[in-house]
Every structure is written in C-alpha cells, then in structure tokens.
Design an enzyme around this catalytic site. Structure first.
Site, mmCIF file in Angstrom:
data_model
loop_
_atom_site.group_PDB
_atom_site.id
_atom_site.type_symbol
_atom_site.label_atom_id
_atom_site.label_comp_id
_atom_site.label_asym_id
_atom_site.label_seq_id
_atom_site.Cartn_x
_atom_site.Cartn_y
_atom_site.Cartn_z
ATOM 1 N N SER A 143 0.840 -1.203 0.000
ATOM 2 C CA SER A 143 0.000 0.000 0.000
ATOM 3 C C SER A 143 0.871 1.248 0.000
ATOM 4 O O SER A 143 1.955 1.259 0.604
ATOM 5 C CB SER A 143 -0.903 0.012 1.236
ATOM 6 O OG SER A 143 -1.601 1.244 1.320
ATOM 7 N N TYR A 156 -3.388 -1.002 9.770
ATOM 8 C CA TYR A 156 -3.336 -1.518 8.399
ATOM 9 C C TYR A 156 -1.998 -1.166 7.743
ATOM 10 O O TYR A 156 -1.350 -2.022 7.125
ATOM 11 C CB TYR A 156 -4.487 -0.930 7.604
ATOM 12 C CG TYR A 156 -4.447 -1.182 6.113
ATOM 13 C CD1 TYR A 156 -4.951 -2.366 5.582
ATOM 14 C CD2 TYR A 156 -3.928 -0.227 5.235
ATOM 15 C CE1 TYR A 156 -4.936 -2.598 4.212
ATOM 16 C CE2 TYR A 156 -3.912 -0.456 3.868
ATOM 17 C CZ TYR A 156 -4.415 -1.637 3.364
ATOM 18 O OH TYR A 156 -4.390 -1.864 2.007
#
Length: 255
Positions: A143, A156
C-alpha cells in the site's frame, strides 16, 4: 502466460478481481480465492470464462488457525482434478482487511489485521513453496500507506510495512530458484469496499488532485502492474516495492 497457473487471494472483488481477470486474459488458469462471498467469486469466474479465460473459485477463511493449510489443500484438490498435478507459477497475495487508528483499534482488531494481512501470506508462501515452480512469481499487494502517514489506517499501514520487508527478504532467499518476489503499492482506489468514500465528490476530487496524474485510480491500473511483475518481462526485477499510486502526494500541486 499460456499454461501458467496462478492463485489470487481475495480475487473475487475490487483490485483482486481486476488482477485475476488480467492474468486470465493473458492466458493463465486462475484460482480465484474468496473468504465469504461465494456469489462474487462465481461472478468473477463466470466473467473470465465468458471472455475466453480459465478460472475456478476456491474458498478459505483467512485470519484463523489453519487458514493456509485449508487453502492449499482445497487448491491442490482442484488442480489435481483439472490438470492432473499440483503446481503453481504465480501467487498474488492480495487479500487484506483493515483496522482502526491508535485511538479506536481494539486488541482484537489488531490481531485480526495482522493475521489476515501478514500471517496468512507468510504461511501460505511456506505451504506453497514445494509446488511453486522454479522461475515462478510472487507478487504481494502492499500500500502507498507505507510512505504516506494516514492515522486512521495505522494498524493496516503497519501490516503493509511488514509485507514490504517480507517481499525483500523472500526475494533474496528464493532468487537461487529463479523465483522473483515483488510488491505493488496502490494508492486510494475505488472498489466495493471503498465505494462509500468515493461517492463523496469532495473526497473523489481531493484524491484526484493529490495524484500527479490528476485522476483517481482504476483497479485495472493496479492489475496491469501486477501482470508485468507476473510475466517473463519482469525476470530481472525482484525485491522491489513498485509504487502504483499515480504519484500521490509527491509534492505541492501546481508548483
């Protein structure tokens, strides 16, 4: 990718579906993994087959004890029936879940996000190494959050940082077998999971404005990068985290 066999975790929706579709369009037989939404997985497989590709769905709940073993056992059974052997050429670790900020995340949230996003890929690779062909490809979906501080996605983001380390270290270990290991780091991308955010026009405009390319991503943008890393063209690329954010937050706009 004719005669190649690929597994895409979380392949029934969003970026995972786009990846599964692209690999199938390139000729691979794709195992579309899903956790709970059987209808979405069936729909993805049907769409691939309608376009002339080959795919099948395989279910396994990630983030629970024995998840990797369950997925590999079910994948192996399908492959024996379809191909007469158990072998894999491409693994895309895409499945992921989110968790809250430092003020909202619970211990249970924290444990689950690491179980799904880090532990599952680790032990899935461990289980698949004996059947992953030499010269194979592993692509981990990371990410852009690992370089962009987003407090509401802290836990996350931490899991994706761990996945980046996993990528580099595994690339070093598996290089002697000709297996490349890379990661792709998407930015904000409209999917079923994020549709509520992008329904807000201000959010959508702000996301586009933060990109050097001045637009919002499409799942196919990410899938095309993954397809390159899964192909023979990427044979000399390994241990890399490819930023696929469209240049999000590179610097002040218009300067």
């Amino acid at each position: 990718m004719t005669k190649k066999i690929a597994l895409v975790t979380g392949g029934s929706k969003g970026i995972g579906r786009a990846i599964a579709t692209r690999l199938a369009n390139d000729g691979a037989l794709v195992a579309v993994h899903y956790g709970s939404d059987e209808e979405a997985a069936k729909d993805t497989v049907a769409a691939i087959e309608a376009n002339g590709g080959q795919a099948f769905a395989v279910q396994a709940t990630l983030g629970v004890d024995g998840d990797a073993a369950t997925l590999v056992d079910r994948l192996s059974a399908e492959l024996r029936e379809r191909t007469g052997e158990v072998a894999l050429d491409i693994l895309v670790n895409n499945a992921a879940t989110g968790a809250g900020s430092i003020t909202t995340a619970t211990p249970e949230d924290f444990d689950r996000v690491f179980a799904v996003n880090v532990k599952a890929p680790f032990f899935l690779v461990q289980r698949l190494l004996p059947v992953l062909r030499d010269g194979g490809r592993i692509v981990n979906i990371s990410s852009g959050d690992t370089r962009i501080a987003l407090p509401f996605e802290l836990a996350y983001s931490m899991t994706k940082g761990a996945l980046d380390v996993f990528t580099r270290t595994l690339a070093q270990e598996l290089g002697q077998r000709g297996i490349t290991v890379n990661a792709v780091a998407p930015g904000p991308t409209p999917t079923e999971r994020t549709a509520h955010m992008f329904a807000d026009e201000r959010m959508r405009a702000g996301t586009a404005g933060a990109s050097a390319l001045r637009r919002v991503a499409d799942p196919a943008d990410i899938a095309d990068v993954v397809a390159f890393l899964a192909s023979a063209d990427s044979r000399w690329v390994t241990g890399q985290v490819v930023d696929a954010t469209g240049g999000t937050f590179l610097g002040p706009a218009g300067v």
